[in-house]
Design a protein around this motif. Structure first.
Motif, PDB file in Angstrom:
ATOM      1  N   ILE A  56      25.151  29.099  33.855  1.00  0.00           N
ATOM      2  CA  ILE A  56      23.962  30.152  34.294  1.00  0.00           C
ATOM      3  C   ILE A  56      24.055  29.943  35.672  1.00  0.00           C
ATOM      4  O   ILE A  56      23.805  29.227  36.524  1.00  0.00           O
ATOM      5  N   VAL A  57      23.788  31.258  36.266  1.00  0.00           N
ATOM      6  CA  VAL A  57      23.644  31.791  37.361  1.00  0.00           C
ATOM      7  C   VAL A  57      22.927  33.041  37.612  1.00  0.00           C
ATOM      8  O   VAL A  57      22.975  33.616  37.085  1.00  0.00           O
ATOM      9  N   ARG A  58      21.968  32.317  38.409  1.00  0.00           N
ATOM     10  CA  ARG A  58      21.101  32.693  39.221  1.00  0.00           C
ATOM     11  C   ARG A  58      20.830  33.886  39.993  1.00  0.00           C
ATOM     12  O   ARG A  58      21.624  33.514  41.024  1.00  0.00           O
ATOM     13  N   THR A  59      20.318  34.929  40.065  1.00  0.00           N
ATOM     14  CA  THR A  59      21.284  36.440  41.063  1.00  0.00           C
ATOM     15  C   THR A  59      20.085  36.863  41.471  1.00  0.00           C
ATOM     16  O   THR A  59      19.155  37.023  40.543  1.00  0.00           O
ATOM     17  N   THR A  60      19.714  38.127  42.777  1.00  0.00           N
ATOM     18  CA  THR A  60      18.587  38.531  42.949  1.00  0.00           C
ATOM     19  C   THR A  60      18.780  40.140  42.504  1.00  0.00           C
ATOM     20  O   THR A  60      18.491  40.474  42.313  1.00  0.00           O
ATOM     21  N   GLY A  61      20.428  40.715  42.816  1.00  0.00           N
ATOM     22  CA  GLY A  61      20.721  41.456  41.989  1.00  0.00           C
ATOM     23  C   GLY A  61      20.817  41.583  40.070  1.00  0.00           C
ATOM     24  O   GLY A  61      20.962  41.257  39.920  1.00  0.00           O
ATOM     25  N   ASP A  62      22.096  42.260  40.197  1.00  0.00           N
ATOM     26  CA  ASP A  62      22.807  43.231  38.791  1.00  0.00           C
ATOM     27  C   ASP A  62      23.462  42.036  38.876  1.00  0.00           C
ATOM     28  O   ASP A  62      24.256  41.807  39.021  1.00  0.00           O
ATOM     29  N   PRO A  63      23.259  41.339  37.640  1.00  0.00           N
ATOM     30  CA  PRO A  63      23.868  39.945  37.065  1.00  0.00           C
ATOM     31  C   PRO A  63      25.273  40.098  36.439  1.00  0.00           C
ATOM     32  O   PRO A  63      25.723  39.906  37.116  1.00  0.00           O
ATOM     33  N   MET A  64      25.755  41.496  36.082  1.00  0.00           N
ATOM     34  CA  MET A  64      26.689  41.534  36.015  1.00  0.00           C
ATOM     35  C   MET A  64      27.850  41.818  36.236  1.00  0.00           C
ATOM     36  O   MET A  64      28.709  41.927  36.591  1.00  0.00           O
ATOM     37  N   SER A  65      27.218  42.483  37.847  1.00  0.00           N
ATOM     38  CA  SER A  65      27.963  42.518  38.986  1.00  0.00           C
ATOM     39  C   SER A  65      28.553  41.425  39.341  1.00  0.00           C
ATOM     40  O   SER A  65      29.878  41.611  40.814  1.00  0.00           O
ATOM     41  N   LEU A  66      28.363  40.505  39.159  1.00  0.00           N
ATOM     42  CA  LEU A  66      28.586  38.468  39.215  1.00  0.00           C
ATOM     43  C   LEU A  66      30.490  38.764  38.199  1.00  0.00           C
ATOM     44  O   LEU A  66      30.723  37.468  38.301  1.00  0.00           O
ATOM     45  N   ALA A  67      30.183  39.060  36.917  1.00  0.00           N
ATOM     46  CA  ALA A  67      30.924  38.729  36.349  1.00  0.00           C
ATOM     47  C   ALA A  67      32.487  38.478  36.494  1.00  0.00           C
ATOM     48  O   ALA A  67      33.631  37.923  36.234  1.00  0.00           O
ATOM     49  N   THR A  68      33.134  39.689  37.210  1.00  0.00           N
ATOM     50  CA  THR A  68      34.418  39.693  38.118  1.00  0.00           C
ATOM     51  C   THR A  68      34.738  38.798  38.231  1.00  0.00           C
ATOM     52  O   THR A  68      35.983  37.687  38.256  1.00  0.00           O
ATOM     53  N   SER A  69      33.820  38.592  39.382  1.00  0.00           N
ATOM     54  CA  SER A  69      33.978  37.696  40.382  1.00  0.00           C
ATOM     55  C   SER A  69      33.560  35.879  39.904  1.00  0.00           C
ATOM     56  O   SER A  69      34.906  34.135  40.038  1.00  0.00           O
ATOM     57  N   LEU A  70      32.949  35.915  39.096  1.00  0.00           N
ATOM     58  CA  LEU A  70      32.869  34.471  38.132  1.00  0.00           C
ATOM     59  C   LEU A  70      33.899  34.553  38.152  1.00  0.00           C
ATOM     60  O   LEU A  70      34.850  33.240  37.731  1.00  0.00           O
ATOM     61  N   ALA A  71      34.173  35.350  36.417  1.00  0.00           N
ATOM     62  CA  ALA A  71      36.001  34.742  35.557  1.00  0.00           C
ATOM     63  C   ALA A  71      37.000  34.414  36.689  1.00  0.00           C
ATOM     64  O   ALA A  71      38.156  33.655  36.527  1.00  0.00           O
ATOM     65  N   ARG A  72      36.800  35.251  37.586  1.00  0.00           N
ATOM     66  CA  ARG A  72      38.541  35.376  38.946  1.00  0.00           C
ATOM     67  C   ARG A  72      38.246  33.530  39.672  1.00  0.00           C
ATOM     68  O   ARG A  72      39.140  32.978  39.647  1.00  0.00           O
TER      69      ARG A  72
ATOM     70  N   VAL B 162      39.551  30.218  30.344  1.00  0.00           N
ATOM     71  CA  VAL B 162      38.571  32.024  30.326  1.00  0.00           C
ATOM     72  C   VAL B 162      36.457  31.884  30.475  1.00  0.00           C
ATOM     73  O   VAL B 162      36.554  31.367  29.504  1.00  0.00           O
ATOM     74  N   ALA B 163      36.881  32.076  31.071  1.00  0.00           N
ATOM     75  CA  ALA B 163      35.038  33.405  31.678  1.00  0.00           C
ATOM     76  C   ALA B 163      34.877  34.374  30.298  1.00  0.00           C
ATOM     77  O   ALA B 163      35.495  35.140  30.122  1.00  0.00           O
ATOM     78  N   SER B 164      34.197  33.557  29.287  1.00  0.00           N
ATOM     79  CA  SER B 164      34.229  34.918  28.111  1.00  0.00           C
ATOM     80  C   SER B 164      32.351  35.069  27.615  1.00  0.00           C
ATOM     81  O   SER B 164      31.364  34.063  28.464  1.00  0.00           O
ATOM     82  N   GLN B 165      32.269  36.130  27.254  1.00  0.00           N
ATOM     83  CA  GLN B 165      31.142  36.575  26.697  1.00  0.00           C
ATOM     84  C   GLN B 165      29.697  36.192  27.506  1.00  0.00           C
ATOM     85  O   GLN B 165      28.924  35.971  28.164  1.00  0.00           O
ATOM     86  N   VAL B 166      30.113  36.784  28.687  1.00  0.00           N
ATOM     87  CA  VAL B 166      29.294  36.532  29.583  1.00  0.00           C
ATOM     88  C   VAL B 166      27.907  38.153  29.743  1.00  0.00           C
ATOM     89  O   VAL B 166      28.788  39.521  29.347  1.00  0.00           O
TER      90      VAL B 166
END
Length: 93
Positions: free
Chosen positions: A55-71, A81-85
């Motif tokens: 679980i990652v908390r952010t103040t912005g659009d959470p889906m904008s972190l999906a690519t960075s998180l998977a990387r 594999v980071a899936s189902q983000v």
């Protein structure tokens, strides 16, 4: 802890948490036990590794972190594999 066919074994308690919302944020708290991977019985490691959640908390659009998180996850272990983000939605604190 008695989690295998060979009988109880010792584990180290490193902390206590309260009010765990394991199944749903609006559900009743549950009783849960958290173990480090090093304290898991060898028969449980595969199942635990296959059911890991972050679980990652952010103040912005959470889906904008999906690519960075998977990387970042791939950088730690290329076989994971980071899936189902997906976003959880706003929480009332």
């Amino acid at each position: 802890m008695d989690d295998n066919d060979t009988g109880p074994r010792p584990v180290e308690i490193v902390g206590v948490v309260g009010n765990v919302q394991q199944m749903a944020l609006d559900g009743e708290p549950t009783w849960d036990l958290y173990l480090t991977y090093s304290q898991l019985h060898v028969d449980s490691v595969g199942a635990a590794a296959a059911n890991m959640f972050w679980i990652v908390r952010t103040t912005g659009d959470p889906m904008s972190l999906a690519t960075s998180l998977a990387r970042e996850v791939r950088g730690i272990d290329p076989e994971v594999v980071a899936s189902q983000v997906r976003p959880m939605g706003p929480l009332s604190v």
